[in-house]
Write an enzyme that holds these catalytic residues in place. Structure first.
Site, PDB file in Angstrom:
ATOM      1  N   ARG A 116     -14.426 -23.295  29.050  1.00  0.00           N
ATOM      2  CA  ARG A 116     -13.334 -22.361  29.696  1.00  0.00           C
ATOM      3  C   ARG A 116     -14.410 -21.282  30.232  1.00  0.00           C
ATOM      4  O   ARG A 116     -15.147 -20.550  29.554  1.00  0.00           O
ATOM      5  CB  ARG A 116     -12.467 -21.573  28.891  1.00  0.00           C
ATOM      6  CG  ARG A 116     -11.445 -20.821  29.320  1.00  0.00           C
ATOM      7  CD  ARG A 116     -10.548 -20.147  28.170  1.00  0.00           C
ATOM      8  NE  ARG A 116      -9.564 -19.215  28.704  1.00  0.00           N
ATOM      9  CZ  ARG A 116      -8.568 -19.294  29.035  1.00  0.00           C
ATOM     10  NH1 ARG A 116      -8.015 -20.460  28.808  1.00  0.00           N
ATOM     11  NH2 ARG A 116      -7.840 -18.248  29.455  1.00  0.00           N
ATOM     12  N   HIS A 143      -7.191 -24.993  36.827  1.00  0.00           N
ATOM     13  CA  HIS A 143      -6.633 -25.100  35.371  1.00  0.00           C
ATOM     14  C   HIS A 143      -5.803 -26.183  35.087  1.00  0.00           C
ATOM     15  O   HIS A 143      -4.545 -26.265  34.974  1.00  0.00           O
ATOM     16  CB  HIS A 143      -5.875 -23.725  35.237  1.00  0.00           C
ATOM     17  CG  HIS A 143      -5.621 -23.401  33.859  1.00  0.00           C
ATOM     18  ND1 HIS A 143      -6.028 -24.168  32.651  1.00  0.00           N
ATOM     19  CD2 HIS A 143      -5.015 -22.048  33.327  1.00  0.00           C
ATOM     20  CE1 HIS A 143      -5.772 -23.613  31.725  1.00  0.00           C
ATOM     21  NE2 HIS A 143      -5.124 -22.470  31.886  1.00  0.00           N
ATOM     22  N   GLN A 146      -3.334 -26.996  32.096  1.00  0.00           N
ATOM     23  CA  GLN A 146      -2.199 -26.238  32.229  1.00  0.00           C
ATOM     24  C   GLN A 146      -1.219 -26.803  33.273  1.00  0.00           C
ATOM     25  O   GLN A 146      -0.273 -27.118  33.060  1.00  0.00           O
ATOM     26  CB  GLN A 146      -2.563 -24.710  32.916  1.00  0.00           C
ATOM     27  CG  GLN A 146      -1.261 -23.806  32.821  1.00  0.00           C
ATOM     28  CD  GLN A 146      -0.526 -23.666  31.684  1.00  0.00           C
ATOM     29  OE1 GLN A 146      -1.110 -23.018  30.662  1.00  0.00           O
ATOM     30  NE2 GLN A 146       0.748 -23.957  31.534  1.00  0.00           N
ATOM     31  N   ASP A 238       2.463 -16.017  37.815  1.00  0.00           N
ATOM     32  CA  ASP A 238       1.355 -15.792  36.981  1.00  0.00           C
ATOM     33  C   ASP A 238       1.063 -14.378  37.263  1.00  0.00           C
ATOM     34  O   ASP A 238       1.380 -13.732  38.058  1.00  0.00           O
ATOM     35  CB  ASP A 238       0.168 -16.643  37.426  1.00  0.00           C
ATOM     36  CG  ASP A 238      -1.164 -16.731  36.409  1.00  0.00           C
ATOM     37  OD1 ASP A 238      -0.843 -16.346  35.233  1.00  0.00           O
ATOM     38  OD2 ASP A 238      -1.909 -17.234  36.671  1.00  0.00           O
ATOM     39  N   CYS A 278       2.460 -19.664  32.779  1.00  0.00           N
ATOM     40  CA  CYS A 278       1.363 -19.856  31.962  1.00  0.00           C
ATOM     41  C   CYS A 278       1.006 -19.183  31.030  1.00  0.00           C
ATOM     42  O   CYS A 278       0.233 -19.514  29.871  1.00  0.00           O
ATOM     43  CB  CYS A 278      -0.026 -20.372  32.791  1.00  0.00           C
ATOM     44  SG  CYS A 278      -0.317 -18.829  33.748  1.00  0.00           S
ATOM     45  N   ARG A 307       1.052 -27.519  25.800  1.00  0.00           N
ATOM     46  CA  ARG A 307      -0.495 -27.647  26.067  1.00  0.00           C
ATOM     47  C   ARG A 307      -1.067 -28.406  25.084  1.00  0.00           C
ATOM     48  O   ARG A 307      -2.101 -29.216  25.275  1.00  0.00           O
ATOM     49  CB  ARG A 307      -1.042 -26.231  26.179  1.00  0.00           C
ATOM     50  CG  ARG A 307      -0.686 -25.552  27.266  1.00  0.00           C
ATOM     51  CD  ARG A 307      -1.544 -25.707  28.454  1.00  0.00           C
ATOM     52  NE  ARG A 307      -2.969 -25.741  28.168  1.00  0.00           N
ATOM     53  CZ  ARG A 307      -3.799 -24.702  28.371  1.00  0.00           C
ATOM     54  NH1 ARG A 307      -3.211 -23.518  28.553  1.00  0.00           N
ATOM     55  NH2 ARG A 307      -5.022 -24.714  27.892  1.00  0.00           N
TER      56      ARG A 307
END
Length: 320
Positions: A116, A143, A146, A238, A278, A307
């Site tokens: 990450r 991502h 996600q 987001d 998210c 997830r």
């Protein structure tokens, strides 16, 4: 569970890097979703899997995380494996060791590397020199984990991808990029509304549009949130200032004001729309509390849970 007949051999995913959904065929994505759905059901039924017994995952985190770290770590544990958390303070990479050296050394110790970071180029370099699968857990451009969880959540609540309209409202960031690619791969219509100056990367849009031509999905890119949200089945947003852009918070608040997901905006969607985010969320900024905490429409915690399940499917597939 998902009801899609995929035409792939599960073995073809072994050893494959998971950097962006662009690298995966529609069949491979459906396979991962089906496996995630199966694993989720088995966990709920109390069935224990040891498919990754004796396997290890190295987890490199260059920025903070809640859902990503916990879901990967717990996922490896539930599959009988072990996850090792590695921050820049724990690695020589934080003191300037070449990524190529880090990749080759870790490959001798672990069975997969999850990373990450704010640099997608860094993930690509890590994958180039690693001899074990590399999983992108978030970069500045993508991502994918996600997006896979988002797809699973949408299917669980809508029962299909085709015939549904997904709408993303907000910053044209990594989440938006992966969401557009994911929708295109599964043949789901998507609309993206961003303020002027905060649009998605044009190259990624072009790649997603090429995919959409083969699946029948439609992609609408606009600066008008009402145009995007009209007749939406799924609404997604987001934070306005992602990690690394905190210094732009004030100017972004002014630009993104009309893009807040609130009662007025969702009135243009279908009455049975679902809301996705998210997380983490800033109530009162990109979304009002009345929307995100509305149990009739908001499915953010199902989304967060998923997830865990999609990442277990990824881990099991690329490692074994």
């Amino acid at each position: 569970m998902l009801q899609y007949e995929t035409k792939i051999d599960a073995k073809q995913l072994k050893g494959k890097d998971f950097l962006t959904l662009l690298d995966f065929s529609s069949d491979e994505i459906f396979y991962l979703l089906e496996l995630a759905s199966k694993m989720k059901k088995e966990q709920k039924d109390g069935k224990i899997s040891n498919v990754l017994q004796g396997r290890s995952l190295g987890m490199i985190f260059e920025n903070a995380s809640t859902r990503t770290r916990v879901s990967f770590e717990v996922g490896m544990t539930q599959l009988g494996g072990h996850a090792l958390f590695l921050s820049p303070r724990d690695l020589q990479i934080g003191r300037g060791e070449p990524i190529s050296d880090t990749a080759q050394v870790l490959s001798r110790y672990v069975d997969a590397i999850m990373v990450r970071t704010n640099s997608h180029e860094k993930v690509e370099e890590l994958a180039k020199y690693s001899t074990v699968p590399v999983i992108n857990a978030l970069t500045d451009f993508y991502h994918p984990c996600q997006a896979l969880a988002d797809l699973l959540t949408i299917y669980e609540h809508k029962g299909s991808f085709q015939g549904n309209k997904l709408v993303y409202v907000g910053d044209g960031n990594n989440v938006a990029h992966s969401l557009v690619i994911a929708a295109a791969k599964v043949g789901m219509d998507i609309a993206v509304a961003t303020p002027v100056g905060y649009e998605m990367n044009s190259d990624i849009i072009e790649k997603a549009q090429e995919v959409a031509k083969t699946t029948g999905a439609t992609i609408l890119i606009t600066n008008d949130p009402i145009e995007a949200v009209s007749d939406a089945d799924i609404i997604y947003t987001d934070v306005w200032a992602s990690m690394g852009f905190e210094s732009e918070q004030k100017e972004r608040e002014e630009a993104f004001g009309p893009f807040q997901v609130n009662h007025s905006l969702v009135s243009y969607a279908k009455s049975d729309y679902i809301f996705l985010h998210c997380l983490p969320a800033h109530r009162g900024e990109e979304v009002t509390a009345e929307i995100i905490d509305d149990s009739k429409h908001s499915v953010i915690y199902d989304e967060a849970e998923n997830r865990l399940h999609v990442q277990k499917a990824i881990l099991a597939s690329v490692i074994k």
